[in-house]
Scaffold this active site. Structure first.
Site, short mmCIF file in Angstrom:
data_model
loop_
_atom_site.label_atom_id
_atom_site.label_comp_id
_atom_site.label_asym_id
_atom_site.label_seq_id
_atom_site.Cartn_x
_atom_site.Cartn_y
_atom_site.Cartn_z
N CYS A 117 0.90 -1.35 0.03
CA CYS A 117 0.29 0.25 0.26
C CYS A 117 0.69 1.08 0.29
O CYS A 117 0.24 2.18 -0.90
CB CYS A 117 -0.83 -0.06 0.77
SG CYS A 117 -1.97 -1.63 1.09
N HIS A 258 -3.22 7.29 1.82
CA HIS A 258 -3.65 5.61 1.72
C HIS A 258 -5.02 5.58 2.62
O HIS A 258 -5.38 5.63 3.56
CB HIS A 258 -2.69 4.68 2.02
CG HIS A 258 -3.00 3.40 2.09
ND1 HIS A 258 -3.39 2.81 0.66
CD2 HIS A 258 -2.71 1.77 2.28
CE1 HIS A 258 -3.99 1.39 0.76
NE2 HIS A 258 -3.78 1.39 1.89
N ASN A 288 -10.26 -0.17 0.32
CA ASN A 288 -8.70 -0.32 0.40
C ASN A 288 -8.29 -0.99 -0.91
O ASN A 288 -8.18 -1.96 -0.83
CB ASN A 288 -8.24 -1.22 1.81
CG ASN A 288 -6.38 -1.24 1.47
OD1 ASN A 288 -5.66 -0.34 0.74
ND2 ASN A 288 -6.33 -1.18 3.05
#
Ligand code: ACO
Length: 334
Positions: A117, A258, A288
């Site tokens: 990520c 993020h 996500n």
């Protein structure tokens, strides 16, 4: 300062693409023992987009890249570097070359970069180094992931969190420098907190000679550890990047984190004393999306007219590795 030696860098285009198929929390609660209420209050996520076969990572990455190149006003043959930040390539040997071929970016060298990520932030800094050095002039950075391939859809602790998508930006060399500062960090001692690990059993070839044969295991995560890590390390790394950029929190127009969990976004903003209206958030819609989350949120905010040319953005990624990092930049060509 070392980070500013060499040519200036501007970010001149963005693009994004997500699968059309959506899975709501309500629908998810028919698959695992969860509820819309639990997911919404703990994460802020309401739905996620999922790539169904035959939709590939390259299929998502190419339209995102094309939109970014068009916004930058470049011909595709002007692109001389393509970096694909992903943990979920279609091909373990790398998918960047397929994107290069599909785009027709015949002059570009292309490779994959893996930092989970944090991949988009690590890719931004990596691309910037080639541009600063004068090696390349026009770089395309894509963050794309299809984590739904690697989620255990029977594990309610992880499957509620993730979605699929792709985002892209174009970086160009310029007289003016709008990439102001960065900081990247890794800590492999905490690797076990978040893994998508290969597991193989020995397969004997001849005599004592054996090789491993197996596959990657589904995503495994210690959610509380990752949460604690994020809310401590992300503010620190943003402050360090701000210091390198000779800027302070007051200069930040947009906090672009993020998109893992709304509670993490809120906690980081609170620690940095950044008001909620400066925090970009779209995770309610997409969950996500790993390396794609920052460029998708950036592209949406640019196209909605929220982010204006010259706005100062503090972008930060965090995730498996563990890895984390922040970049301070101003949007647009100048
Ligand atoms: N639905 C209902 N109940 C659930 C669910 C679910 N989907 N998931 C867990 N629970 C239960 C647990 O079993 C537990 O029940 P118990 O008390 O009876 O044992 C209870 O809810 C609390 O579980 P916790 O894990 O303590 O929940 P927490 O408040 O920590 O929230 C979460 C979990 C949302 C995962 C949170 O820890 C978090 O967001 N962590 C960060 C994760 C993250 O951002 N990961 C991505 C990193 S990016 C990358 O690199 C991929």
């Amino acid at each position: 300062m070392v980070q500013h030696a060499g040519r200036g860098i501007v970010i001149t285009g963005s693009g994004s693409a997500v699968p059309t198929m959506a899975l709501s929390n309500q629908e998810l609660s028919q698959i695992v023992d969860t509820s819309d209420e639990w997911i919404t209050t703990r994460t802020g996520i309401r739905q996620r987009r999922l790539a169904a076969p035959p939709q590939s990572l390259v299929d998502l990455a190419v339209p995102a890249a094309e939109a970014a190149i068009a916004m930058a006003g470049l011909a595709v043959t002007d692109v001389d570097l393509i970096i694909l930040a992903t943990s979920t390539p279609d091909d373990l040997f790398g998918s960047a070359s397929m994107i290069q071929a599909r785009l027709g970016a015949t002059q570009a060298v292309a490779f994959d970069l893996t930092a989970a990520c944090s991949g988009f932030i690590f890719g931004l800094v990596t691309g910037a180094q080639y541009l600063r050095a004068g090696t390349y002039q026009n770089a395309l950075l894509i963050g794309a992931d299809i984590l739904s391939r690697w989620v255990d859809w029977g594990d309610r602790r992880t499957c509620v969190l993730f979605g699929d998508g792709a985002g892209a930006v174009v970086l160009q060399t310029a007289d003016r420098d709008r990439l102001l500062g960065f900081e990247l960090r890794s800590d492999g001692t905490q690797n076990a907190c978040l893994t998508l690990a290969y597991q193989g059993d020995p397969q004997s070839l001849t005599g004592p000679v054996a090789v491993a044969k197996g596959t990657y295991q589904p995503i495994a995560m210690n959610g509380q550890e990752v949460y604690r890590f994020a809310v401590k390390r992300v503010p620190e790394v943003i402050e360090k990047a701000l210091y390198r950029a000779a800027r302070s929190v007051e200069h930040i127009d947009w906090l672009l984190l993020h998109q893992a969990n709304q509670r993490i976004l809120d906690a980081v903003a609170q620690r940095l004393k950044i008001p909620a209206e400066k925090v970009l958030s779209n995770l309610a819609q997409y969950g996500n999306t790993s390396a794609a989350s920052i460029p998708i949120a950036l592209d949406e905010a640019v196209r909605q007219g929220k982010i204006q040319p010259g706005d100062t953005i503090a972008a930060a990624g965090f995730g498996a590795g563990l890895t984390w990092g922040a970049v301070i930049f101003q949007w647009g060509p100048g």
